[in-house]
Design a protein around this motif. Structure first.
Motif, short mmCIF file in Angstrom:
data_model
loop_
_atom_site.label_atom_id
_atom_site.label_comp_id
_atom_site.label_asym_id
_atom_site.label_seq_id
_atom_site.Cartn_x
_atom_site.Cartn_y
_atom_site.Cartn_z
N VAL A 96 0.88 -0.99 -0.17
CA VAL A 96 -0.13 0.09 -0.05
C VAL A 96 1.05 1.29 -0.04
O VAL A 96 0.54 2.29 -0.70
N ASP A 97 2.08 1.22 0.73
CA ASP A 97 3.07 2.34 0.89
C ASP A 97 3.39 2.57 -0.48
O ASP A 97 3.77 3.81 -1.04
N LEU A 98 3.85 1.56 -1.36
CA LEU A 98 4.45 1.49 -2.43
C LEU A 98 3.60 2.03 -3.62
O LEU A 98 4.05 3.06 -4.13
N GLN A 99 2.48 1.83 -3.38
CA GLN A 99 1.27 2.14 -4.33
C GLN A 99 0.92 3.61 -4.24
O GLN A 99 0.91 4.48 -5.16
N LEU A 100 1.01 4.06 -3.13
CA LEU A 100 0.81 5.46 -2.50
C LEU A 100 1.87 6.40 -3.14
O LEU A 100 1.81 7.35 -3.68
N PHE A 101 2.99 5.65 -2.76
CA PHE A 101 4.10 6.60 -3.11
C PHE A 101 4.20 6.91 -4.65
O PHE A 101 4.56 7.85 -5.03
N ILE A 102 3.97 5.84 -5.45
CA ILE A 102 3.86 5.86 -6.95
C ILE A 102 3.00 6.90 -7.45
O ILE A 102 3.01 7.92 -8.24
N ALA A 103 1.76 7.06 -6.59
CA ALA A 103 0.67 7.86 -6.94
C ALA A 103 1.00 9.42 -6.45
O ALA A 103 0.81 10.11 -7.09
N VAL A 104 1.73 9.51 -5.47
CA VAL A 104 2.30 10.87 -4.96
C VAL A 104 3.21 11.50 -5.86
O VAL A 104 3.18 12.58 -6.62
N ARG B 166 3.41 24.34 -3.46
CA ARG B 166 2.15 23.87 -4.39
C ARG B 166 2.79 22.50 -4.82
O ARG B 166 3.44 22.17 -5.80
N GLY B 167 2.48 21.45 -4.02
CA GLY B 167 2.99 20.00 -4.46
C GLY B 167 4.29 19.80 -3.70
O GLY B 167 4.68 20.25 -2.90
N ILE B 168 4.65 18.76 -4.57
CA ILE B 168 6.03 17.89 -4.24
C ILE B 168 7.26 17.78 -5.03
O ILE B 168 6.64 17.88 -6.06
#
Length: 294
Positions: free
Chosen positions: A6-14, A55-57
């Protein structure tokens, strides 16, 4: 060091969205939960992954590295899921192959059909892409194999040549170019053209060169047979792969003329980041395609 999918999927999305907020929405997580997970990742790794801006990362070097590795991990997880799920239907493995327009329509069908007959327990997921997009997808781990123009492949990609894909001018048999054997593309730009739809990879390749010369398009069609039939009626001329042109010339009154421009002579190759590290079903397909290469 442990990683949560879940962390990896989240990091890709971010990383892909450039925002923790948007990444959380893509991953179907609450913003507070997403932010806590990212901070937890950074704490576990002992390195900053993101630079938080107003404004974002922005990804740090470590963040870029993690994104690429995370994509590979998630790609292989999807392969695992697909392979395991397919046991229920009697098919035990699948191969994801990306191919350009010519590959799908002219060069690959016979070889892929014989492969499927020899390996009834393997399925193929074949998708059309432009050669440059194929390179990007394979580099990110989104596909196993590619069939692309050799000139588009980076040096670190492994490849072997499968066939040549010479593009030819197709004209009415009684038209202006009926008696020509070779021609420079510049000589035909004041004529009307019949072309593939814009969505095809091959048309994008041709359009890059035709647009600079102001080529006029009279019609857009979805396949080479329809294009050649239209050309035979005198509506316009077209640029199609030699294999398709010669096949169509057997049943349609068209003339074939070689194009001297370098961009019209493409070498097509089967490619991967590494043939050795491919899943076994993909290795079997590679071996089969090597034997089928012309």
């Amino acid at each position: 060091m442990r990683f949560d999918l879940v962390d990896l999927q989240l990091f890709i999305a971010v990383a892909d969205s450039g925002s923790i907020t948007h990444g959380a929405m893509r991953a179907n997580l609450a913003l507070a939960s997403a932010s806590a997970r990212i901070k937890g990742l950074e704490a576990d790794l002992g390195v900053a992954l993101l630079k938080r801006r107003r404004r974002g990362i922005e990804l740090t070097a470590a963040g870029e590295a993690l994104r690429e590795h995370a994509r590979l991990v998630m790609h292989h997880v999807e392969i695992m899921r697909g392979d395991l799920a397919s046991f229920a239907s009697g098919i035990r493995a699948s191969v994801h192959l990306l191919a350009n327009t010519s590959g799908l329509s002219e060069h690959l069908p016979r070889a892929l059909a014989s492969f499927l007959r020899e390996h009834p327990d393997i399925s193929l997921d074949v998708e059309e892409r432009e050669s440059t997009d194929i390179v990007t997808a394979i580099a990110s781990g989104a596909a196993d194999l590619g069939f692309a123009a050799e000139h588009a492949l980076p040096d670190h990609f492994e490849r072997f040549r499968f066939s040549e894909d010479r593009l030819m001018l197709v004209a009415p048999r009684r038209g202006d170019f009926a008696n020509r054997r070779q021609i420079d593309f510049l000589e035909v730009t004041d004529h009307d053209f019949v072309a593939l739809t814009n969505s095809t990879a091959l048309q994008l390749h041709i359009a890059k060169h035709a647009a600079r010369l102001g080529v006029r398009l009279r019609a857009r069609l979805r396949d080479f047979d329809a294009i050649c039939q239209m050309v035979a009626t005198g509506v316009g001329i077209a640029v199609v792969p030699e294999a398709a042109a010669r096949r169509c010339a057997q049943s349609v009154p068209i003339a074939l003329v070689s194009i001297r421009d370098a961009w019209a002579n493409r070498k097509l190759a089967i490619c991967a980041r590494s043939f050795r590290t491919l899943p076994r079903p993909a290795k079997l397909l590679v071996e089969h395609l090597r034997k089928s290469a012309r």
